[in-house]
Design a protein around this motif. Structure first.
Motif, PDB file in Angstrom:
ATOM      1  N   ILE A 102       2.693 -27.258  27.718  1.00 60.17           N
ATOM      2  CA  ILE A 102       3.995 -26.584  27.796  1.00 60.17           C
ATOM      3  C   ILE A 102       3.826 -25.174  28.336  1.00 60.17           C
ATOM      4  O   ILE A 102       4.574 -24.721  29.209  1.00 60.17           O
ATOM      5  N   ALA A 103       2.819 -24.455  27.816  1.00 58.76           N
ATOM      6  CA  ALA A 103       2.566 -23.101  28.295  1.00 58.76           C
ATOM      7  C   ALA A 103       2.190 -23.107  29.776  1.00 58.76           C
ATOM      8  O   ALA A 103       2.659 -22.282  30.564  1.00 58.76           O
ATOM      9  N   LEU A 104       1.336 -24.051  30.167  1.00 59.70           N
ATOM     10  CA  LEU A 104       0.911 -24.140  31.559  1.00 59.70           C
ATOM     11  C   LEU A 104       2.080 -24.491  32.467  1.00 59.70           C
ATOM     12  O   LEU A 104       2.207 -23.959  33.574  1.00 59.70           O
ATOM     13  N   TYR A 105       2.961 -25.378  32.006  1.00 63.11           N
ATOM     14  CA  TYR A 105       4.154 -25.736  32.776  1.00 63.11           C
ATOM     15  C   TYR A 105       5.006 -24.489  33.030  1.00 63.11           C
ATOM     16  O   TYR A 105       5.447 -24.237  34.155  1.00 63.11           O
ATOM     17  N   ILE A 106       5.242 -23.692  31.971  1.00 61.97           N
ATOM     18  CA  ILE A 106       6.045 -22.469  32.095  1.00 61.97           C
ATOM     19  C   ILE A 106       5.385 -21.502  33.067  1.00 61.97           C
ATOM     20  O   ILE A 106       6.026 -20.954  33.973  1.00 61.97           O
ATOM     21  N   TRP A 107       4.091 -21.303  32.869  1.00 60.96           N
ATOM     22  CA  TRP A 107       3.360 -20.343  33.706  1.00 60.96           C
ATOM     23  C   TRP A 107       3.398 -20.738  35.183  1.00 60.96           C
ATOM     24  O   TRP A 107       3.684 -19.924  36.057  1.00 60.96           O
ATOM     25  N   LYS A 108       3.102 -22.002  35.476  1.00 66.08           N
ATOM     26  CA  LYS A 108       3.049 -22.438  36.863  1.00 66.08           C
ATOM     27  C   LYS A 108       4.429 -22.403  37.510  1.00 66.08           C
ATOM     28  O   LYS A 108       4.575 -22.068  38.681  1.00 66.08           O
ATOM     29  N   LYS A 109       5.456 -22.759  36.736  1.00 68.46           N
ATOM     30  CA  LYS A 109       6.819 -22.755  37.263  1.00 68.46           C
ATOM     31  C   LYS A 109       7.255 -21.338  37.610  1.00 68.46           C
ATOM     32  O   LYS A 109       7.836 -21.094  38.673  1.00 68.46           O
TER      33      LYS A 109
END
Length: 398
Positions: A102-109
């Motif tokens: 979830i954190a990686l999804y937010i960061w990459k987005k």
């Protein structure tokens, strides 16, 4: 930077954490005006830290570059205010791996689509600090500064409101997609998926793949579509044409396969997944048990170029053979054939074979359903099919 991230107080083992971090380092961050590459790694780390340690973030946060401390604390305060009270982290308490994704999804987005908005917000604070440092001693300048400060503050809040909306939207996307993963595979997937498939899982999450697969799966989970009056111990054989021309319907295929597999398990049928191009690939058989979801991530690797006519006759014969291999106490079954217009390039219609197939289906109570993914204008009668469905019809199932 890896050393900093590995100090994160998560429950992951060091080996698994390093495997997950490879996903992060696969991104190339080149922006350097306000946020440097390392800043974005720290930004990601802050989100993950917040998910991992909740309100203890301020005492647990890795110091890193002291110049980044203030805005990093601000980011965490912002995330905390938005979500700690709102969600109570109920959904994020059962898996550190899920928190990572979830954190990686937010960061990459944010990095990919909203970097400029982030940069504007932080740049305003930078200008304000520089002005204070250079002009604060002069009274006239103080008045100018006050007016400038109000304008900067107004712009700050406008940008913060915009970022607030952006973050809410991204976070909801992440929750929707990870919940779709759990609905498809159960919440145990986060801890048991193999390290080899972590990158593929992230790629699917980013493309919103699982939400679409869940949509199709729900369409297929109707008695109207699946019920066939079979013996309780019967077998489903799921034949999927896997040449490159079928790749565009990947999510539909997978939604259908998961629906049939789950239905098979529920009603104690066996399930055989049979991908084919020029020859039969290795079949996957589940004996009244859950499907190996690590295999799920490998399915799209088998797409290949068609170098010769596809032997559909051989595929159907092989499906009949699978039904005869004592996979069930009954030889009855249901065969799904997912294909496109290539079926008609080498259409099997020899009289002896037609007679044999027709007789065998009747004696053994076998139904063949063709899911046709090709050009509708080329669709012809398919003599061995008891039912032919096209995607437009599949959407209508309720």
């Amino acid at each position: 930077m890896e050393e900093l991230l590995l100090k994160n107080p998560s429950s992951l083992s060091a080996e698994r954490k390093e495997a997950l971090l490879k996903l992060l380092y696969s991104e190339q961050c080149t922006d350097s005006i306000i946020l440097k590459s390392d800043d974005f790694y720290l930004f990601f780390h802050d989100i993950w830290s917040l998910f991992e340690i909740g309100e203890k973030y301020e005492s647990e946060i890795v110091d890193g570059d002291i110049r980044l401390k203030e805005w990093r604390i601000f980011i965490l305060e912002f995330f905390s205010a938005r979500n700690l009270d709102k969600l109570n982290f109920e959904y994020l308490t059962n898996s550190s791996v899920k928190k990572f994704f979830i954190a990686l999804y937010i960061w990459k987005k944010i990095k990919r689509e909203y970097f400029l908005d982030m940069r504007k917000t932080l740049k305003i604070e930078k200008y304000k600090n520089e002005f204070v440092k250079e002009h604060a001693d002069n009274q006239v300048n103080k008045d100018i500064y006050h007016e400038m400060h109000l304008k900067i503050q107004n712009n700050w809040y406008l940008n913060l409101f915009k970022f607030n909306s952006i973050y809410d939207r991204i976070f909801e996307e992440a929750l929707e997609e990870t919940k779709a993963v759990e609905l498809l595979f159960s919440d145990t997937i986060w801890e048991t998926i193999s390290n080899d498939n972590l990158k593929k899982l992230m790629s699917y999450i980013e493309s919103r793949h699982f939400s679409e697969v869940l949509f199709w799966k729900s369409k297929f989970q109707t008695e109207q579509f699946l019920k066939v009056g079979l013996d309780p111990n019967s077998t489903y054989v799921f034949c999927v044409q896997k040449d490159i021309s079928m790749k565009r319907s990947l999510t539909l295929q997978k939604g259908l396969a998961l629906a049939v597999s789950e239905f098979s398990q529920k009603h104690e049928h066996n399930f055989v997944f049979l991908p084919f191009i020029n020859a039969i690939d290795q079949e996957m058989i589940t004996h009244k048990d859950t499907t190996d979801y690590n295999y799920y991530f490998e399915l799209d690797k088998s797409f290949g170029l068609k170098t010769e006519p596809i032997n559909y006759k051989g595929v159907i014969n092989y499906a009949f053979t699978m039904l005869k291999l004592e996979l069930s106490h009954s030889s009855s079954g249901k065969i799904f054939l997912i294909c496109n217009e290539l079926l008609f390039d080498d259409f099997p219609n020899e009289e002896d074979w037609i007679s044999a197939v027709t007789h065998y289906k009747k004696v053994k109570k076998i139904e063949i359903v063709v899911i046709y993914m090709g050009d509708k204008t080329t669709l012809q009668q398919i003599w061995f099919a008891d039912k032919i469905l096209i995607p437009q019809q599949l959407v209508q199932f309720k």
